[in-house]
Write a protein that holds these residues in place. Structure first.
Motif, mmCIF file in Angstrom:
data_model
loop_
_atom_site.group_PDB
_atom_site.id
_atom_site.type_symbol
_atom_site.label_atom_id
_atom_site.label_comp_id
_atom_site.label_asym_id
_atom_site.label_seq_id
_atom_site.Cartn_x
_atom_site.Cartn_y
_atom_site.Cartn_z
ATOM 1 N N SER A 132 150.005 2.127 75.228
ATOM 2 C CA SER A 132 148.991 1.126 74.907
ATOM 3 C C SER A 132 149.302 0.361 73.646
ATOM 4 C CB SER A 132 147.626 1.806 74.769
ATOM 5 O OG SER A 132 147.726 2.800 73.766
ATOM 6 N N VAL A 133 150.346 0.798 72.929
ATOM 7 C CA VAL A 133 150.625 0.183 71.636
ATOM 8 C C VAL A 133 152.057 -0.342 71.635
ATOM 9 C CG1 VAL A 133 150.663 0.537 69.133
ATOM 10 C CG2 VAL A 133 149.103 1.838 70.570
ATOM 11 N N ALA A 134 152.245 -1.505 71.147
ATOM 12 C CA ALA A 134 153.611 -2.028 70.996
ATOM 13 C C ALA A 134 154.003 -1.945 69.554
ATOM 14 C CB ALA A 134 153.675 -3.472 71.464
ATOM 15 N N LEU A 135 155.102 -1.293 69.261
ATOM 16 C CA LEU A 135 155.585 -1.156 67.884
ATOM 17 C C LEU A 135 156.770 -2.094 67.675
ATOM 18 C CD1 LEU A 135 155.472 2.710 67.446
ATOM 19 C CD2 LEU A 135 153.846 1.027 66.571
ATOM 20 N N LEU A 140 159.769 -2.179 66.966
ATOM 21 C CA LEU A 140 161.066 -1.516 66.799
ATOM 22 C C LEU A 140 162.202 -2.533 66.897
ATOM 23 C CD1 LEU A 140 160.571 1.660 68.998
ATOM 24 C CD2 LEU A 140 160.569 1.540 66.501
#
Lengths: 731, 279
Positions: A6-9, A11
């Motif tokens: 559910s979370v985009a980091l 990276l």
């Protein structure tokens, strides 16, 4: 348990690390294109072998080359220090081609008939003369004088055979092969602690050794009496007296279903095959003694013979290495024969085979098993790897001293065609090694002896004379022109050599003796017996070989070998009865007088022996006491008989020679001179074979040593003209 | 290709099962020897042995020439030149057996890589599982519009963290750890589509699949340890970061492929005389 993204980091994007397999497989594919390293690109031993071997070879050769280049100035300096300043040479290359036994009379005839254009050209460039041989005119004697520039009394070679003074048994005159006496013991195995001692009995110093001492390179190919090889600055391949794997001077084998009819008289062993009608035979090929076992049983390797009578073919399998299918009469190429002596120890030989008959009976001829030049069991070259090098360069080649199997033809085991093919194949091998060496030689000398002339004249002379006793005994005529064809072949060799001559070269084409007919044998021992000089043991008829029947207590003179006779001298021979000094001299004079001019009454009083020579008057030197006391100078058509040469005293004094061995040169040396062709005019009218050695030395600026009996063929100073300078200019 | 890989997987699992509990150097050595012999046979049957022997003889003759004529620089250079001229010929003669060996060896190495190239997951040791979604396709979303990708781990495997979504790589990651040794099957879900991925936590030499890939031919050739991902799946590939394994060859710790290279070469060189093969 479920987890939902559910979370985009944020990276940092990066390339996924590929598993190692990816790299390996891609590298494997890359290898197919031929550029990857082996460890990365492994797709199996196939590629691995090729790459590993190639890289190893390249690496080793580059290291060798770099080392040779870096060491070169130091080597030059070291040579200069050790050997002094190189002498002022009058030639760049000295090429000596020896055609053993090439005869002056036949050469003159073929020259006159226009059959030898290259010999003619060579004679026109320089000169052509008869070449005086040695006493006796035998190859081991003559070539030893050639190499050392001395009479036999200084080089110690007087015949093929000498006799053991203690036992009167024959022994090789040129080589002594010692025994291994010390072993480590390991269970049933005995591990030799040293090698059998090999001694060359030829004394004095060959000219190539003297040249080498001054830094002049020589390549010496198959000059007789070079086993074990000389050690000098150059390369040498041994010849006459190199044994076969059985330790003999050439023993052929005949595997046959025919019943035995006695031992072959010379040089062969019959091996029975049973039963006669079988289509498959399992047998063994025997080799040398196994030194690694207590009782020294012979080494052997399995040989299976499968006979196809309908197709007239047989398949021969030797060990697991060689399988060949041959039609009747077809001679195989060289086949490897491996004898496993101990774990990790294999004795290597090569041989050729021929199925001589398939029908009611089956017979297989196996030529003498030569030492394999790629891995010889004895030292046959200098440096030791030179034979291996030549084998890799030109392929397998005959190493046996007397490589051409004359005995099997003498015994009618093989026919003229087989012998001729075998001999010419060996001649081809010799040509290949000679021309390869000639191409390599920049400065120095090259000596090569071709033996085919000798062997073919020995075996085919009968075709030159319709009335030769052996002519009707051996009626095959298909190869009647073999001698003439061989002279033409020699002429082609001369032509090829001439084409390769360069400015500063000097070419000699020589032979050690000529040839003549051998129609009648003279049994010296029978003559000595008849004339009271030799006595037999009680109850013996003289037919025992190797002087077995002789009563030494009543024998004053005896014959053995080809050259001459010995007195049974007290203090020299074990059972000698002739006092040395005056008595011996008187006996010699008596025999000499009686035997000189000996006539063959059966042949209308034809002279069989022209003259007998007292060796003490022929030459002097430290080894004179080893010489036969008398040398017999036979007339044309005569020679010592086969029986007499092997120490028998039975039968008539004169007998017909019915063997294929129908020509010879062991006669009065004055009637069988050799040939001497030279690219330069010489300053001597009557050259001798001995003169070549001092000539070679002076051509390279060396003074011949005082002990040499011969003289140079060229006067001091520059050579008159260089025929090859003209050629170079024209080119 | 998938069928072939499936058959090969079963075959190699069966053949290598007796070695599963042994140190990997044992099977690698045994396989190297067998492969060395097999490849010698192929080499013998598919190469021109006579020509190889001839060219090798000439190369060695030139090596001897360098030694023999070491005072003669032109002769040394000539011999060196001859060697360089003949090496390509020698290599070219190996190309035919090489072509025959190439595909079988790639298949073999690919199978062996997944038996001996990786260690099993260590209990308690974290490891990343990364699933990449196909580029260009619409992302699976739930009713709320969030990315709808889920991972189910069986008993014995624990998902310690994640998922972490990296949009630039279209990659979802989880951190896992084995709780005890065993062979497990993870299930990934993307919308209504699901996909399995094996995970092995064991000291034994069992087949381990570090990556499950799509159906492209080269991918299947190189990564045969699991069936390819179905074309309908939104996943492009799923990777599990097994630690790499090493073989202990008499104290030399190295990748199994290097050991295989060395051992099979040694075996083949040792046996070439016995098999009568010219290399």
């Amino acid at each position: 348990m479920a987890h939902t993204a559910s979370v985009a980091l944020p990276l940092k994007p990066r390339r996924a690390s590929a598993p190692k397999l990816h790299a390996a497989a891609l590298a494997a594919l890359a290898l197919a294109l031929g550029w990857a390293l082996p460890a990365q690109a492994y797709v199996g031993p196939g590629a691995g072998f090729a790459l590993a071997s190639s890289f190893a070879v390249v690496f080793v050769t580059i290291v060798l080359a770099i080392f040779a280049i870096l060491a070169y100035p130091f080597r030059v300096a070291w040579r200069r220090l050790r050997r002094g300043k190189p002498p002022q040479a009058r030639v760049k290359r000295l090429i000596v081609v020896g055609f053993d036994g090439q005869d002056t009379r036949l050469t003159d005839r073929f020259l006159a008939e226009g059959k030898l254009p290259n010999f003619k050209k060579l004679a026109e460039l320089g000169c052509y003369r008869p070449l005086a041989s040695t006493y006796p005119s035998l190859s081991p004697v003559a070539w030893s004088s050639f190499s050392t520039g001395t009479h036999p009394a200084k080089h110690n070679i007087f015949d093929f055979l000498d006799r053991d003074r203690r036992t009167y048994l024959p022994m090789l005159s040129s080589t002594r092969i010692g025994e291994v006496r010390r072993f480590f013991r390991l269970g049933k195995w005995r591990i030799p602690r040293d090698k059998p001692e090999l001694t060359l009995l030829r004394r004095s110093t060959p000219f190539w050794t003297l040249l080498g001492q001054k830094g002049i390179w020589s390549t010496v190919l198959r000059v007789p009496i070079t086993f074990p090889p000389d050690r000098f600055y150059g390369a040498e391949l041994s010849a006459m007296c190199v044994p076969d794997l059985l330790g003999t001077q050439g023993t052929f084998l005949l595997f046959t279903t025919r019943p035995a009819s006695g031992k072959f008289k010379e040089g062969g062993i019959r091996v029975a095959l049973e039963p006669p009608g079988a289509e498959r035979f399992e047998t063994r090929l025997e080799g040398p003694e196994n030194l690694f076992l207590e009782d020294r049983p012979p080494l052997s390797t399995a040989m299976s013979l499968t006979v196809d009578r309908a197709a007239k073919k047989a398949t021969i399998a030797i060990g697991s290495e060689e399988t060949v299918t041959l039609a009747v009469g077809e001679l195989s190429g060289w086949l490897s024969v491996l004898f496993k002596a101990a774990p990790g120890v294999t004795v290597r030989g090569i041989t050729r085979v021929q199925v001589t008959e398939i029908g009611e009976h089956f017979s297989l001829y196996v030529a003498p098993i030569n030492l394999d030049p790629e891995g010889p069991a004895m030292p046959i070259s200098h440096p030791s790897y030179y034979a291996t090098y030549l084998a890799k360069k030109i392929g397998p080649f005959a190493t046996l001293g007397l490589a051409e199997d004359t005995w099997s033809l003498n015994e009618k085991v093989v026919d003229d065609g087989t012998f001729l093919k075998q001999t010419l194949d060996i001649d081809d091998e010799r040509q290949r090694m000679f021309f390869a060496s000639l191409d390599q030689l920049k400065k120095g000398s090259l000596v090569c002896v071709f033996d085919a002339t000798d062997r073919i004249q020995h075996m085919f002379w009968r075709y030159l004379e319709k009335d030769h006793p052996a002519h009707s005994a051996n009626p095959q005529t298909e190869h009647a022109n073999a001698i003439e064809e061989l002279y033409r072949r020699n002429d082609e060799v001369v032509g090829k050599v001439l084409a390769k001559m360069r400015r500063g070269d000097l070419l000699m084409v020589i032979s050690d003796h000529g040839f003549t007919s051998f129609r009648r044998g003279v049994n010296l021992n029978a003559w000595l017996l008849a004339n009271g000089y030799l006595a037999l043991k009680e109850g013996c008829d003289g037919s025992g070989e190797w002087l077995a029947d002789i009563d030494w207590s009543r024998t004053r003179a005896y014959g053995v070998g080809l050259a001459g006779m010995f007195l049974n001298v007290r203090g020299r021979e074990a059972q000698g009865i002739v006092e040395p000094g005056r008595e011996a001299a008187a006996l010699k004079a008596e025999i000499l007088a009686k035997m000189s001019g000996l006539k063959d009454t059966e042949k209308g009083g034809e002279v069989g022996i022209r003259e007998v020579f007292d060796t003490a008057k022929l030459y002097s030197g430290p080894y004179l006491e080893n010489a036969p006391d008398l040398i017999v100078g036979y007339n044309h058509g005569y020679r010592v008989s086969w029986d007499s040469a092997t120490g028998m005293a039975s039968g008539a004094v004169f007998e017909d020679n019915l063997k294929a061995w129908s020509g010879d040169h062991c006669v009065d040396p004055r009637i069988v001179p050799g040939v001497f062709f030279c690219s330069h005019k010489i300053d001597v009218d009557q050259p001798a074979l001995m003169d070549v050695a001092p000539t070679a030395l002076t051509l390279f600026g060396l003074e011949p040593p005082a002990h040499m009996d011969a003289r140079p063929l060229f006067k001091a100073g520059p050579l008159a003209a260089d025929p090859f300078a003209r050629k170079a200019k024209a080119a | 290709m998938a069928t072939l890989n499936s058959l090969l997987r079963q075959l190699f699992d069966l053949l290598l099962s007796p070695f599963a509990g042994l140190p990997s150097v044992v099977p690698v050595t045994a396989i190297s020897v067998v492969v060395g012999v097999a490849m010698l046979w192929v080499y013998k049957k598919t190469s021109n042995q006579q020509k190889i022997e001839d060219v090798k003889q000439q190369i060695f003759a030139s090596v001897f020439e360098i030694r023999l004529f070491n005072d003669n620089l032109p002769a040394i250079f000539r011999a060196q030149g001859d060697i360089f001229r003949r090496i390509p010929r020698y290599l070219s003669l190996s190309f035919v057996p090489l072509a025959w060996m190439l595909l079988p060896m790639v298949l073999l190495i690919a199978q062996l890589q997944f038996h001996y190239g990786y260690q099993g997951l260590q209990p308690g040791q974290p490891v990343l599982l990364k699933a990449t979604l196909k580029p260009g396709a619409s992302l699976p979303q739930d009713a709320a519009g969030a990315l709808d990708v889920a991972l189910s781990a069986p008993e014995g495997l624990k998902v310690e963290a994640g998922p972490v979504w990296v949009p630039a790589l279209r990659e979802v990651s989880w951190r896992l750890a084995a709780e005890r040794p065993g062979s497990y099957q993870l299930t990934l879900k993307a919308g209504s589509e699901s996909l399995t991925k094996t995970a092995v936590s064991s000291e034994k030499n069992l087949r381990r699949s570090p990556i499950r890939v799509g159906g492209a031919l080269l991918d299947q050739l190189l990564y045969p340890a699991e069936d390819p991902i179905p074309t309908t799946s939104p996943f492009a590939e799923v990777k599990l970061d097994y630690p790499e394994a090493e073989v202990n060859l008499l104290g030399w710790h190295t990748h199994w492929l290097i050991a295989f290279f060395v051992l099979s070469l040694v075996a083949a060189f040792a046996l070439k005389g016995w098999m009568g093969v010219e290399l």
